[in-house]
Motif scaffolding. Structure first.
Motif, PDB file in Angstrom:
ATOM      1  N   ASN A  70       0.837  -1.196   0.000  1.00  0.00           N
ATOM      2  CA  ASN A  70       0.000   0.000   0.000  1.00  0.00           C
ATOM      3  C   ASN A  70       0.876   1.251   0.000  1.00  0.00           C
ATOM      4  N   SER A  71       0.628   2.147  -0.943  1.00  0.00           N
ATOM      5  CA  SER A  71       1.502   3.309  -1.120  1.00  0.00           C
ATOM      6  C   SER A  71       1.469   4.254   0.073  1.00  0.00           C
ATOM      7  N   LEU A  72       0.286   4.457   0.668  1.00  0.00           N
ATOM      8  CA  LEU A  72       0.194   5.353   1.815  1.00  0.00           C
ATOM      9  C   LEU A  72       0.891   4.761   3.032  1.00  0.00           C
ATOM     10  N   LEU A  73       0.723   3.466   3.260  1.00  0.00           N
ATOM     11  CA  LEU A  73       1.382   2.825   4.395  1.00  0.00           C
ATOM     12  C   LEU A  73       2.896   2.933   4.264  1.00  0.00           C
ATOM     13  N   ARG A  74       3.408   2.721   3.084  1.00  0.00           N
ATOM     14  CA  ARG A  74       4.856   2.806   2.872  1.00  0.00           C
ATOM     15  C   ARG A  74       5.354   4.227   3.118  1.00  0.00           C
ATOM     16  N   SER A  75       4.632   5.204   2.595  1.00  0.00           N
ATOM     17  CA  SER A  75       5.088   6.590   2.753  1.00  0.00           C
ATOM     18  C   SER A  75       4.978   7.052   4.203  1.00  0.00           C
ATOM     19  N   GLU A  76       3.916   6.640   4.898  1.00  0.00           N
ATOM     20  CA  GLU A  76       3.768   7.041   6.297  1.00  0.00           C
ATOM     21  C   GLU A  76       4.816   6.379   7.189  1.00  0.00           C
ATOM     22  N   CYS A  77       5.179   5.151   6.877  1.00  0.00           N
ATOM     23  CA  CYS A  77       6.250   4.489   7.635  1.00  0.00           C
ATOM     24  C   CYS A  77       7.598   5.147   7.368  1.00  0.00           C
ATOM     25  N   GLU A  78       7.792   5.602   6.135  1.00  0.00           N
ATOM     26  CA  GLU A  78       9.014   6.336   5.814  1.00  0.00           C
ATOM     27  C   GLU A  78       9.095   7.637   6.616  1.00  0.00           C
ATOM     28  N   LYS A  79       7.974   8.345   6.700  1.00  0.00           N
ATOM     29  CA  LYS A  79       7.940   9.587   7.482  1.00  0.00           C
ATOM     30  C   LYS A  79       8.198   9.306   8.956  1.00  0.00           C
ATOM     31  N   LEU A  80       7.579   8.243   9.463  1.00  0.00           N
ATOM     32  CA  LEU A  80       7.752   7.876  10.866  1.00  0.00           C
ATOM     33  C   LEU A  80       9.218   7.606  11.183  1.00  0.00           C
ATOM     34  N   CYS A  81       9.866   6.836  10.337  1.00  0.00           N
ATOM     35  CA  CYS A  81      11.252   6.457  10.603  1.00  0.00           C
ATOM     36  C   CYS A  81      12.215   7.622  10.379  1.00  0.00           C
ATOM     37  N   GLN A  82      11.887   8.516   9.460  1.00  0.00           N
ATOM     38  CA  GLN A  82      12.698   9.727   9.298  1.00  0.00           C
ATOM     39  C   GLN A  82      12.581  10.612  10.539  1.00  0.00           C
ATOM     40  N   LYS A  83      11.366  10.702  11.071  1.00  0.00           N
ATOM     41  CA  LYS A  83      11.108  11.511  12.267  1.00  0.00           C
ATOM     42  C   LYS A  83      11.947  11.042  13.460  1.00  0.00           C
ATOM     43  N   HIS A  84      12.030   9.727  13.644  1.00  0.00           N
ATOM     44  CA  HIS A  84      12.734   9.182  14.806  1.00  0.00           C
ATOM     45  C   HIS A  84      14.156   8.723  14.482  1.00  0.00           C
ATOM     46  N   LYS A  85      14.548   8.873  13.209  1.00  0.00           N
ATOM     47  CA  LYS A  85      15.867   8.405  12.755  1.00  0.00           C
ATOM     48  C   LYS A  85      16.024   6.893  12.963  1.00  0.00           C
ATOM     49  N   TRP A  86      14.923   6.163  12.654  1.00  0.00           N
ATOM     50  CA  TRP A  86      14.943   4.706  12.697  1.00  0.00           C
ATOM     51  C   TRP A  86      15.259   4.169  11.305  1.00  0.00           C
ATOM     52  N   GLN A  87      15.799   2.980  11.247  1.00  0.00           N
ATOM     53  CA  GLN A  87      15.997   2.294   9.966  1.00  0.00           C
ATOM     54  C   GLN A  87      14.680   1.669   9.518  1.00  0.00           C
ATOM     55  N   LEU A  88      14.392   1.745   8.230  1.00  0.00           N
ATOM     56  CA  LEU A  88      13.183   1.143   7.686  1.00  0.00           C
ATOM     57  C   LEU A  88      13.535   0.226   6.531  1.00  0.00           C
ATOM     58  N   PHE A  89      12.949  -0.974   6.559  1.00  0.00           N
ATOM     59  CA  PHE A  89      13.168  -1.938   5.481  1.00  0.00           C
ATOM     60  C   PHE A  89      11.807  -2.319   4.893  1.00  0.00           C
ATOM     61  N   LEU A  90      11.695  -2.189   3.573  1.00  0.00           N
ATOM     62  CA  LEU A  90      10.464  -2.495   2.858  1.00  0.00           C
ATOM     63  C   LEU A  90      10.734  -3.566   1.810  1.00  0.00           C
ATOM     64  N   PRO A  91       9.877  -4.555   1.693  1.00  0.00           N
ATOM     65  CA  PRO A  91      10.066  -5.558   0.634  1.00  0.00           C
ATOM     66  C   PRO A  91       9.769  -4.938  -0.731  1.00  0.00           C
ATOM     67  N   GLU A  92      10.456  -5.419  -1.754  1.00  0.00           N
ATOM     68  CA  GLU A  92      10.107  -4.995  -3.105  1.00  0.00           C
ATOM     69  C   GLU A  92       8.648  -5.358  -3.364  1.00  0.00           C
ATOM     70  N   LEU A  93       7.984  -4.552  -4.177  1.00  0.00           N
ATOM     71  CA  LEU A  93       6.568  -4.771  -4.439  1.00  0.00           C
ATOM     72  C   LEU A  93       6.286  -6.179  -4.954  1.00  0.00           C
ATOM     73  N   LYS A  94       7.192  -6.724  -5.761  1.00  0.00           N
ATOM     74  CA  LYS A  94       6.961  -8.051  -6.337  1.00  0.00           C
ATOM     75  C   LYS A  94       7.009  -9.168  -5.298  1.00  0.00           C
ATOM     76  N   TYR A  95       7.540  -8.863  -4.104  1.00  0.00           N
ATOM     77  CA  TYR A  95       7.599  -9.871  -3.043  1.00  0.00           C
ATOM     78  C   TYR A  95       6.586  -9.609  -1.927  1.00  0.00           C
ATOM     79  N   CYS A  96       5.740  -8.581  -2.066  1.00  0.00           N
ATOM     80  CA  CYS A  96       4.759  -8.274  -1.020  1.00  0.00           C
ATOM     81  C   CYS A  96       3.641  -9.314  -0.973  1.00  0.00           C
TER      82      CYS A  96
END
Length: 337
Positions: free
Chosen positions: A273-299
């Motif tokens: 989901n595009s919104l979930l991915r972008s919101e998690c990116e914002k969350l991790c940027q805010k807290h300086k956390w590492q974020l790992f997302l699977p490629e779309l073809k493996y979701c």
């Protein structure tokens, strides 16, 4: 070490060859999605029949694409739980027969564990980490302590997020899968047009509840019809998706802060989901956390994620005998076979 992974828990018949849990040599998927669209959702009997028709050819193609034979395979990994029981049995029985005929070890793999392992195919992430697993049937926040050690910290008490999105999409008259349709049209909608409640579970601050949100969509549509009013479906979809994603991300943030995690992973079909991915990116940027997302073809469901997790299960000494059964339900942190 080459692992052949077989997946048949829902409507995708899939097989793949993965080397050392990380390198994808092949990943073949046959889906019956178009047929299920006619009914607005997955029909278990149809799914089982299509698995039975496709599995032999899919496994053969996976081996050929990887340029190997069963002699080159070190173990056969198969999804055995959770999922549609009839669909699972097709994969489990085929894998048992193949392992028995070729003398290869049989490795049972939990479906949600393999979704988490999809991240191993596209990044160098290693446990421990915190994972938000979101799919049509599950919504979990899981502490991944090692490749084979998991603890559920939060989970849904009713509908999964993906299920709620699909059912809401159906209520809006959108094509199946509703979650994908909602994600597409939400880009042109006003996410603040409709107000939805933010459900909380008493005594369980990390758990989710989505059934009330789904009912809210139905009520909004029903009330508008009674009044003869037109609804902007794009606005309704965008507002609903914003609320669902907000619930997921806010609980994820709570858990990460309360338990001291700075490495966050997403997994499951809804991780596309595009919104979930972008919101998690914002969350991790805010807290300086590492974020790992699977490629779309493996979701979505695939054999490569099964083979990846199968490798780590096999290395940990997990093996099954010819009496392996399939199970419709089983928690990720208490796997028995």
């Amino acid at each position: 070490m080459k692992i052949l992974g077989i997946e048949s828990s829902c409507d995708e018949t899939a097989a793949a060859v993965v080397e050392d849990g990380r390198i994808v040599k092949s990943n073949i998927i046959a889906t019956s999605l178009d047929e299920h669209k006619l009914y607005g959702g997955v029909v278990p009997e149809i799914a089982s029949r299509r698995h039975a028709e496709s599995i032999s050819g899919v496994v053969k193609e996976a081996l050929e694409t990887a340029n190997c034979t069963m002699e080159d395979i070190d173990a056969v990994a198969v999804t055995f739980a959770p999922g549609l029981i009839g669909a699972l049995l097709v994969g489990v029985n085929f894998a048992k027969g193949l392992a028995e005929a070729t003398g290869k070890p049989l490795v049972p793999v939990h479906h949600l564990r393999s979704h988490i392992a999809s991240n191993y195919l596209t990044s160098d992430v290693e446990p421990p980490f915190l994972c938000l697993v979101v799919s049509g049937g599950h919504s979990h926040i899981v502490a991944v302590n090692s490749y084979t050690d998991y603890k559920i910290i939060g989970k849904t008490r009713d509908d999964a997020a993906g299920e709620a999105l699909d059912k809401a999409g159906r209520s809006m008259g959108l094509p199946y899968p509703g979650g994908i349709s909602i994600d597409k049209i939400s880009k042109d909608g006003n996410a603040d047009a409709f107000a939805f409640p933010h459900p909380r579970v008493d005594g369980a601050p990390y758990d989710f509840s989505f059934s009330g949100l789904k009912t809210s969509v139905i009520n909004i549509i029903h009330n508008s019809q009674q009044k003869g009013e037109e609804i902007n479906i794009k606005d309704l979809a965008a507002s609903f998706q914003k609320n669902v994603v907000g619930c997921l991300v806010s609980n994820l943030e709570k858990v990460a802060k309360d338990f001291g995690y700075n490495k966050i992973v997403l997994a499951g079909g809804v991780s596309a989901n595009s919104l979930l991915r972008s919101e998690c990116e914002k969350l991790c940027q805010k807290h300086k956390w590492q974020l790992f997302l699977p490629e779309l073809k493996y979701c979505g469901d695939n054999g490569a994620m099964v083979a990846a997790q199968g490798y780590y299960e096999f290395v940990a000494g997990v093996k099954a005998d010819a009496d392996l059964n399939a199970y419709a339900t089983m928690p990720i942190d208490n796997v028995n076979f």
